[in-house]
Design an enzyme around this catalytic site. Structure first.
Site, mmCIF file in Angstrom:
data_model
loop_
_atom_site.group_PDB
_atom_site.id
_atom_site.type_symbol
_atom_site.label_atom_id
_atom_site.label_comp_id
_atom_site.label_asym_id
_atom_site.label_seq_id
_atom_site.Cartn_x
_atom_site.Cartn_y
_atom_site.Cartn_z
ATOM 1 N N GLU A 169 4.692 12.538 14.327
ATOM 2 C CA GLU A 169 4.841 12.886 15.783
ATOM 3 C C GLU A 169 4.521 12.159 16.977
ATOM 4 O O GLU A 169 5.148 12.275 17.944
ATOM 5 C CB GLU A 169 3.931 14.451 15.643
ATOM 6 N N TRP B 112 7.521 10.202 17.377
ATOM 7 C CA TRP B 112 8.556 11.099 18.360
ATOM 8 C C TRP B 112 8.070 10.803 19.661
ATOM 9 O O TRP B 112 9.111 10.723 20.633
ATOM 10 C CB TRP B 112 8.421 12.524 18.114
ATOM 11 N N TRP C 189 28.308 26.053 31.473
ATOM 12 C CA TRP C 189 27.211 26.889 31.679
ATOM 13 C C TRP C 189 27.294 28.019 32.509
ATOM 14 O O TRP C 189 28.512 28.073 33.380
ATOM 15 C CB TRP C 189 26.134 25.935 32.535
ATOM 16 N N ASN D 183 4.651 23.811 19.890
ATOM 17 C CA ASN D 183 5.976 23.140 19.584
ATOM 18 C C ASN D 183 7.140 24.003 19.074
ATOM 19 O O ASN D 183 8.399 23.869 19.679
ATOM 20 C CB ASN D 183 5.760 21.968 18.864
ATOM 21 N N TRP E 208 20.303 23.118 30.298
ATOM 22 C CA TRP E 208 18.922 22.723 30.168
ATOM 23 C C TRP E 208 18.043 21.965 31.052
ATOM 24 O O TRP E 208 17.065 22.352 30.997
ATOM 25 C CB TRP E 208 19.121 21.768 28.801
ATOM 26 N N TRP F 278 14.337 18.514 25.474
ATOM 27 C CA TRP F 278 15.246 19.547 26.066
ATOM 28 C C TRP F 278 16.779 19.159 25.498
ATOM 29 O O TRP F 278 17.413 19.859 25.412
ATOM 30 C CB TRP F 278 15.217 19.690 27.605
HETATM 31 C C1 FAD Z 1 11.597 21.702 24.940
HETATM 32 C C2 FAD Z 1 10.346 21.090 24.582
HETATM 33 C C3 FAD Z 1 9.956 20.370 25.750
HETATM 34 C C4 FAD Z 1 8.708 19.525 25.481
HETATM 35 N N1 FAD Z 1 8.160 18.884 26.676
HETATM 36 C C5 FAD Z 1 7.068 18.035 26.053
HETATM 37 C C6 FAD Z 1 6.320 17.306 27.333
HETATM 38 O O1 FAD Z 1 6.649 17.822 28.447
HETATM 39 N N2 FAD Z 1 5.323 16.775 26.868
HETATM 40 C C7 FAD Z 1 5.075 16.586 25.635
HETATM 41 O O2 FAD Z 1 3.802 15.893 25.283
HETATM 42 N N3 FAD Z 1 5.433 17.088 24.703
HETATM 43 C C8 FAD Z 1 6.535 17.823 24.751
HETATM 44 N N4 FAD Z 1 7.252 18.433 23.740
HETATM 45 C C9 FAD Z 1 6.924 18.008 22.404
HETATM 46 C C10 FAD Z 1 6.132 18.798 21.682
HETATM 47 O O3 FAD Z 1 6.205 20.438 21.836
HETATM 48 C C11 FAD Z 1 4.385 18.649 22.279
HETATM 49 O O4 FAD Z 1 4.242 17.329 22.402
HETATM 50 C C12 FAD Z 1 3.643 19.254 21.332
HETATM 51 O O5 FAD Z 1 3.821 20.788 21.275
HETATM 52 C C13 FAD Z 1 2.029 18.923 21.925
HETATM 53 O O6 FAD Z 1 1.242 19.905 20.954
HETATM 54 P P1 FAD Z 1 0.055 19.260 20.253
HETATM 55 O O7 FAD Z 1 -0.527 17.822 20.971
HETATM 56 O O8 FAD Z 1 -0.626 19.751 19.495
HETATM 57 O O9 FAD Z 1 0.822 18.283 18.997
HETATM 58 P P2 FAD Z 1 0.662 17.531 17.748
HETATM 59 O O10 FAD Z 1 1.637 18.228 16.547
HETATM 60 O O11 FAD Z 1 -0.708 17.415 17.391
HETATM 61 O O12 FAD Z 1 1.083 16.024 17.940
HETATM 62 C C14 FAD Z 1 0.491 15.148 18.221
HETATM 63 C C15 FAD Z 1 1.292 14.349 19.465
HETATM 64 O O13 FAD Z 1 2.479 13.925 19.059
HETATM 65 C C16 FAD Z 1 3.346 13.954 20.313
HETATM 66 N N5 FAD Z 1 4.463 14.910 19.930
HETATM 67 C C17 FAD Z 1 4.355 15.895 18.939
HETATM 68 N N6 FAD Z 1 5.591 16.258 19.153
HETATM 69 C C18 FAD Z 1 6.460 15.614 19.809
HETATM 70 C C19 FAD Z 1 7.967 15.678 20.137
HETATM 71 N N7 FAD Z 1 8.657 16.674 19.529
HETATM 72 N N8 FAD Z 1 8.442 14.894 20.986
HETATM 73 C C20 FAD Z 1 7.456 14.064 21.581
HETATM 74 N N9 FAD Z 1 6.240 14.001 21.355
HETATM 75 C C21 FAD Z 1 5.630 14.662 20.364
HETATM 76 C C22 FAD Z 1 2.568 14.388 21.349
HETATM 77 O O14 FAD Z 1 2.079 13.611 22.151
HETATM 78 C C23 FAD Z 1 1.476 15.230 20.785
HETATM 79 O O15 FAD Z 1 0.281 15.387 21.361
HETATM 80 C C24 FAD Z 1 8.365 19.299 24.099
HETATM 81 C C25 FAD Z 1 9.017 20.066 22.991
HETATM 82 C C26 FAD Z 1 10.065 20.843 23.359
HETATM 83 C C27 FAD Z 1 10.823 21.394 22.397
#
Ligand code: FAD
Length: 484
Positions: A283, A286, A314, A349, A367, A390
């Site tokens: 993650e 990602w 759209w 997420n 989007w 997005w």
């Molecule tokens: C529509 C949409 C918009 C999003 N917008 C953002 C945003 O503005 N900022 C943001 O940080 N994340 C975003 N995310 C990704 C993700 O949802 C969040 O990073 C995650 O939910 C944060 O929770 P956590 O720290 O507990 O994640 P954990 O599951 O603990 O993951 C650890 C870290 O990995 C990174 N990470 C995890 N999933 C993703 C992902 N899919 N893409 C990129 N990095 C990821 C984050 O930095 C996160 O803190 C988005 C996802 C979606 C579907």
């Protein structure tokens, strides 16, 4: 050699593992500066981010003070402010950690050129990523477009370099009288909401700042990581790290996360299995990949990565968008997510994917309207992660989920929130329904609704759209651009 230095804090609001701050403090007395960028050339941060920033700067100021330093805060255009401060304070070295948004890169380049031409040394560093976006390429030197090979290549590089400790002491360079009037107090920045004060839920949910980030990481590695690989999809459990705003603001860096986890694994102190740890690191992967995409596609937040989507039909609908924003769509999982976002500045997420898919596909909203709402309301709003995610959900992004994969918010709820606990928490007016009815109250019997005190259309909205109809309409719309 002792020379006057200036460290410009941006999204690196920490003392430990901050290479640019370390370089400045090693050189001599340091002016630690934060500038709230108000230039129209850069995208202003959203409301929830402003709240977070205010808290994080206060914590940073305290931490600097404990080391002998102090944080100077200003508001304005860094292109104008920085050269003036450097000249009047007799600064010889300017340091910062790199950013990856196009407008910010352009600003940093311009400043570097101008300051260097004046004989100032400017040194920039990487504090925000495991790998710079240009360090991972295909065999032919091109940017990567697919996550799996990207992450494999990143892993093959081995461990990132070890994080460095916070400076032991910081000698504060005082502001010369001539520029003292430019400095403002944190309160003067007006970052926290007052009329109305909508930040109560944010205050309850979060502890912005470096210490809060470190505590969260320790707790997560020590216990929360157990079962992460599966439980991370469950919004009814606190099964993810919630490090995202801390990482965004640079209160903790990915190298620190990486090494803390590897260290705990080696010492047998990490909760969970190898699979949990690898899933968590991927993650972080990602996040790296999203920054790689943003760097190589500067218009990621405004332009379809896949240009076929430029012709997508759209159907802008302001009222529908508003109901989605307010968590009043009549679809429980969607409403729960949007209300969690509104109250806490964060959303799980899995639910982010569901609400985004619902907006883009069932409601046929562009989007970019959803990206903008998230930008304003998320405490972790991030130019790279938000735009890439997005576009991923829309199907227009790199390595994206195909457009025809349309999340059904009812089955998503039944699978990932099987007892309806998440919906009950955020949509309390549905709490009296059975686990079976809670994800589709419009199908509940009259008796069940009456017993739960629910009148559809009065105490809880009727669904904004019939899900089967919305799904088919989305597929038909997609068919119009598919052959392009
Ligand atoms: C529509 C949409 C918009 C999003 N917008 C953002 C945003 O503005 N900022 C943001 O940080 N994340 C975003 N995310 C990704 C993700 O949802 C969040 O990073 C995650 O939910 C944060 O929770 P956590 O720290 O507990 O994640 P954990 O599951 O603990 O993951 C650890 C870290 O990995 C990174 N990470 C995890 N999933 C993703 C992902 N899919 N893409 C990129 N990095 C990821 C984050 O930095 C996160 O803190 C988005 C996802 C979606 C579907």
């Amino acid at each position: 050699m002792t020379e006057r230095a200036l460290h410009w804090f941006r999204n690196d609001l920490r003392l430990a593992d901050n290479p640019a701050l370390a370089a400045a403090t090693e050189a001599g007395p340091v002016l630690c500066l934060y500038i709230l960028d108000t230039s129209p050339d850069r995208r202003p941060i959203g409301g929830a981010s402003r709240w977070w920033l205010s808290r994080s700067l206060a914590v940073l100021d305290d931490a600097l003070a404990r080391k002998g330093g102090r944080l100077v805060v200003m508001a304005g255009d860094p292109a104008l402010l920085l050269p003036r401060i450097v000249a009047e304070a007799g600064i010889k070295l300017v340091t910062w950690n790199r950013r990856y948004e196009a407008a910010e890169i352009a600003l940093d380049r311009k400043l570097k050129e101008a300051l260097t031409a004046d004989g100032i040394t400017v040194r920039s560093f990487n504090s925000h990523l495991l790998n710079e976006p240009w360090q991972i390429t295909t065999k032919t030197g091109q940017p990567m477009k697919v996550f799996t090979p990207y992450w494999r290549a990143a892993r093959q590089k081995g461990d990132p370099c070890a994080p460095t400790p916070a400076p032991r002491a910081i000698s504060a360079l005082p502001l010369p009288d001539s520029i003292k009037p430019l400095a403002v107090s944190l309160g003067d920045l007006g970052l926290e909401p007052t009329k109305p004060d909508w930040a109560g839920g944010l205050r309850e949910a979060w502890a912005p700042g470096e210490a809060g980030a470190a505590t969260r990481l320790d707790e997560f590695i020590g216990s929360g990581l157990a079962g992460y690989a599966e439980a991370r999809d469950r919004p009814d459990r606190a099964a993810t790290s919630r490090l995202s705003p801390h990482l965004h603001f640079g209160e903790i860096g990915p190298r620190q996360v990486w090494h803390a986890l590897q260290h705990a694994r080696a010492a047998g102190e990490a909760a969970g299995s190898e699979r949990d740890a690898e899933k968590f690191l991927s993650e972080i992967g990602w996040r790296e990949f999203s920054h790689h995409l943003l760097f190589h596609n500067p218009e990621l937040a405004t332009r379809n990565y896949d240009s076929r989507f430029d012709a997508f039909p759209w159907e802008p609908d302001h009222k529908a968008l508003r109901r989605w924003q307010r968590g009043q769509t009549g679809i429980p999982l969607v409403d729960a997510g949007m209300r969690e976002l509104w109250t806490t500045g964060w959303m799980h997420n899995r639910v982010r994917m569901v609400v985004a898919s619902f907006l883009i596909k069932h409601l046929l909203q562009d989007w970019r309207a959803g990206e903008a709402w998230f930008w304003d309301t998320l405490v972790d709003a991030d130019a790279a992660n938000n735009a890439a995610s997005w576009q991923w959900v829309a199907g227009s992004g790199a390595d994206a989920s195909p457009y025809f994969r349309i999340f059904n918010p009812v089955t998503q709820g039944e699978t990932h929130d099987p007892k309806g606990a998440y919906v009950r928490q955020w949509v309390p007016e549905l709490a009296g329904l059975s686990d079976k009815d809670i994800h589709q109250p419009w199908k509940a019997s009259e008796k069940a609704l009456r017993e739960a005190g629910i009148r559809i259309g009065e105490t809880y909205p009727a669904p904004l759209i019939d899900l089967a109809f919305g799904r088919q309409r989305a597929l038909d719309a997609f068919a119009t651009i598919r052959s392009g």
